[in-house]
Design a protein around this motif. Structure first.
Motif, short mmCIF file in Angstrom:
data_model
loop_
_atom_site.label_atom_id
_atom_site.label_comp_id
_atom_site.label_asym_id
_atom_site.label_seq_id
_atom_site.Cartn_x
_atom_site.Cartn_y
_atom_site.Cartn_z
N THR A 1 0.83 -1.19 0.00
CA THR A 1 0.00 0.00 0.00
C THR A 1 0.87 1.25 0.00
OG1 THR A 1 -1.65 -1.21 1.27
CG2 THR A 1 -1.87 1.18 1.19
N ARG A 2 1.92 1.20 0.76
CA ARG A 2 2.83 2.35 0.83
C ARG A 2 3.51 2.57 -0.53
NH1 ARG A 2 7.33 3.65 5.41
NH2 ARG A 2 7.95 5.62 4.51
N ARG A 3 3.96 1.49 -1.17
CA ARG A 3 4.58 1.62 -2.49
C ARG A 3 3.58 2.18 -3.50
NH1 ARG A 3 6.89 -4.05 -3.29
NH2 ARG A 3 7.19 -4.24 -1.07
N THR A 4 2.36 1.73 -3.44
CA THR A 4 1.31 2.23 -4.33
C THR A 4 1.07 3.71 -4.08
OG1 THR A 4 0.26 0.06 -4.31
CG2 THR A 4 -1.06 1.89 -5.10
N SER A 5 1.07 4.10 -2.82
CA SER A 5 0.86 5.51 -2.46
C SER A 5 1.99 6.39 -2.98
CB SER A 5 0.74 5.65 -0.94
OG SER A 5 0.63 6.99 -0.59
N VAL A 6 3.23 5.93 -2.83
CA VAL A 6 4.39 6.69 -3.33
C VAL A 6 4.34 6.77 -4.85
CG1 VAL A 6 6.90 6.66 -3.55
CG2 VAL A 6 5.83 6.19 -1.33
N LEU A 7 4.00 5.68 -5.50
CA LEU A 7 3.89 5.66 -6.96
C LEU A 7 2.78 6.60 -7.43
CD1 LEU A 7 4.88 4.44 -9.61
CD2 LEU A 7 3.21 2.61 -9.30
N ARG A 8 1.67 6.58 -6.72
CA ARG A 8 0.55 7.46 -7.06
C ARG A 8 0.94 8.93 -6.89
NH1 ARG A 8 -4.30 5.34 -4.37
NH2 ARG A 8 -4.36 3.99 -6.18
N LEU B 1 3.29 9.86 -9.76
CA LEU B 1 2.52 10.00 -10.99
C LEU B 1 1.73 11.31 -10.99
CD1 LEU B 1 1.70 8.67 -13.65
CD2 LEU B 1 -0.19 7.58 -12.42
N LEU B 2 1.15 11.66 -9.86
CA LEU B 2 0.42 12.91 -9.73
C LEU B 2 1.36 14.10 -9.94
CD1 LEU B 2 -2.30 14.20 -9.10
CD2 LEU B 2 -1.69 14.14 -6.69
N PHE B 3 2.56 14.02 -9.40
CA PHE B 3 3.57 15.07 -9.58
C PHE B 3 3.91 15.23 -11.07
CE2 PHE B 3 8.09 16.16 -10.05
CZ PHE B 3 8.08 17.44 -9.51
N VAL B 4 4.15 14.14 -11.77
CA VAL B 4 4.49 14.19 -13.19
C VAL B 4 3.33 14.77 -14.01
CG1 VAL B 4 5.02 12.75 -15.22
CG2 VAL B 4 6.20 12.34 -13.05
#
Length: 152
Positions: free
Chosen positions: A11-18, A21-24
């Motif tokens: 969940t934490r990895r998904t949150s960081v990835l999300r 992605l939002l930043f990009v």
């Protein structure tokens, strides 16, 4: 590792990835907005030489308002051109009589009736060392000095 740590990790990895992605996506949106503003609203132009001294010097930066190209008057500083941009000050507007290559000419106030473009008004622009007849359609916009170039 306990069971709780193992459950939170994906969940934490998904949150960081999300978040990444939002930043990009936000950066891409800001880039697109900046490009739209430069293309249709305003852009910055660097004066290429000293031909407009004492008003402008080489390296000075001017803000070009692309929305103001339809309200031009004598004395306005404009950037114009198609493939290569130039800067100059309007000296004559439609309706003025000018001396061009030893002959007097009246700059027409209206386009020829067969012309449907609406961009055919011509202005006499002083580029410092030279003068040019510039069609309204070739004018990018009014220029306003932002700051002087380095070393001036």
């Amino acid at each position: 590792m306990n069971n709780e740590t193992m459950k939170k990790s994906p969940t934490r990895r998904t949150s960081v990835l999300r978040q990444w992605l939002l930043f990009v996506v936000n950066c891409l949106c800001l880039l697109a907005l900046m490009l739209l503003i430069r293309a249709f609203v305003a852009t910055i132009f660097t004066v290429p030489d000293n031909s407009m001294r004492p008003f402008l010097s080489q390296g000075d930066r001017v803000l070009v308002n692309r929305l103001s190209r339809h309200t031009l008057a004598k004395g306005d500083l404009v950037v114009f051109g198609d493939t290569c941009n130039y800067i100059g000050r309007i000296e004559a507007v439609p309706g003025d009589t000018i001396l061009w290559e030893g002959e007097q000419f009246l700059i027409p106030k209206q386009c020829h009736p067969k012309c449907t473009c609406g961009e055919c008004n011509i202005f006499l622009v002083n580029m410092g060392r030279d003068h040019s007849l510039v069609a309204r359609g070739d004018i990018i916009g009014k220029a306003h000095r932002l700051f002087k170039g380095i070393g001036h």
